[in-house]
Design an enzyme around this catalytic site. Structure first.
Site, mmCIF file in Angstrom:
data_model
loop_
_atom_site.group_PDB
_atom_site.id
_atom_site.type_symbol
_atom_site.label_atom_id
_atom_site.label_comp_id
_atom_site.label_asym_id
_atom_site.label_seq_id
_atom_site.Cartn_x
_atom_site.Cartn_y
_atom_site.Cartn_z
ATOM 1 C CB ALA A 82 121.520 95.412 -55.182
ATOM 2 C CG ASP A 83 121.151 99.878 -60.235
ATOM 3 O OD1 ASP A 83 122.222 99.646 -60.819
ATOM 4 O OD2 ASP A 83 120.618 101.003 -60.231
ATOM 5 C CB THR A 84 120.896 102.367 -55.097
ATOM 6 O OG1 THR A 84 120.965 101.203 -54.271
ATOM 7 C CG2 THR A 84 120.259 103.501 -54.307
ATOM 8 N N GLY A 119 116.621 98.394 -55.867
ATOM 9 C CA GLY A 119 116.043 97.173 -56.407
ATOM 10 C C GLY A 119 116.989 96.011 -56.166
#
Length: 203
Positions: A82-84, A119
């Protein structure tokens, strides 16, 4: 609660994502492969989070292919990445390098509505499934003393946009949220649950 038929790896050192996965009832191991957090300069900001999450999953796949057969990623193993990103006035606010940059970010967010995009990518042996979830966050105007207090008593330097919604600044400064609170924390748990559902034993 889902009981997965495969072992799960959470590819994140974020204590917030780890806690959210535990609270959602998932059993997992934490394993992170260093991945450059770079993206094409022409990429629309709303697509960056998914792109970076997929790159993290690709790193697991690449490193697995380079290993001996007995050391490769098992076929019964899932890897969740995940990435924000925080987007304010069409500008991506990454993790601040220090107090001065964190202060500038919080000043930019003060009294405005910004976008938070997380994401997620799930690696299933040689397939990668990905998704994006978005939320809008509105801060009331922040006093300089409030920004100073937050920076003095908390450590927002590992957080995109220099703040944690679950911390003091979120409690006193956020006026309105549109979307999932957990997406703002860094993991849209409801979307992850649906993503993992095909790999679960029947309830």
């Amino acid at each position: 609660m889902l009981k997965l038929s495969r072992s799960l790896v959470l590819a994140s050192n974020s204590p917030r994502r780890q806690q959210l996965m535990k609270d959602a009832g998932f059993t997992f191991q934490v394993e992170v492969r260093p991945t450059p957090e770079t993206y094409p300069a022409t990429m629309p900001p709303s697509e960056i989070a998914r792109y970076l999450a997929v790159q993290k999953a690709e790193e697991f796949r690449r490193s697995s292919e380079e290993r001996l057969p007995e050391d490769r990623l098992p076929e019964d193993r899932l890897v969740l990445c995940a990435d924000t990103v925080v987007i304010s006035q069409d500008t991506v606010l990454n993790k601040p390098a220090g107090a001065a940059e964190a202060r500038a970010m919080l000043r930019q967010l003060s009294g405005r509505t910004h976008q938070v995009v997380t994401g997620v990518a799930l690696l299933n042996y040689d397939e990668i499934h990905s998704l994006t979830d978005e939320a809008l966050v509105t801060f009331r105007p922040l006093l300089e003393a409030e920004i100073d207090y937050y920076l003095d008593h908390y450590q927002p330097y590992d957080k995109a946009g220099a703040y944690g919604i679950q911390e003091w600044i979120g409690m006193v400064g956020v006026q309105r949220i549109e979307g999932s609170y957990y997406t703002i924390m860094g993991l849209p748990v409801h979307r992850v649950y649906d993503l993992l559902r095909p790999y679960a034993f029947p309830l």
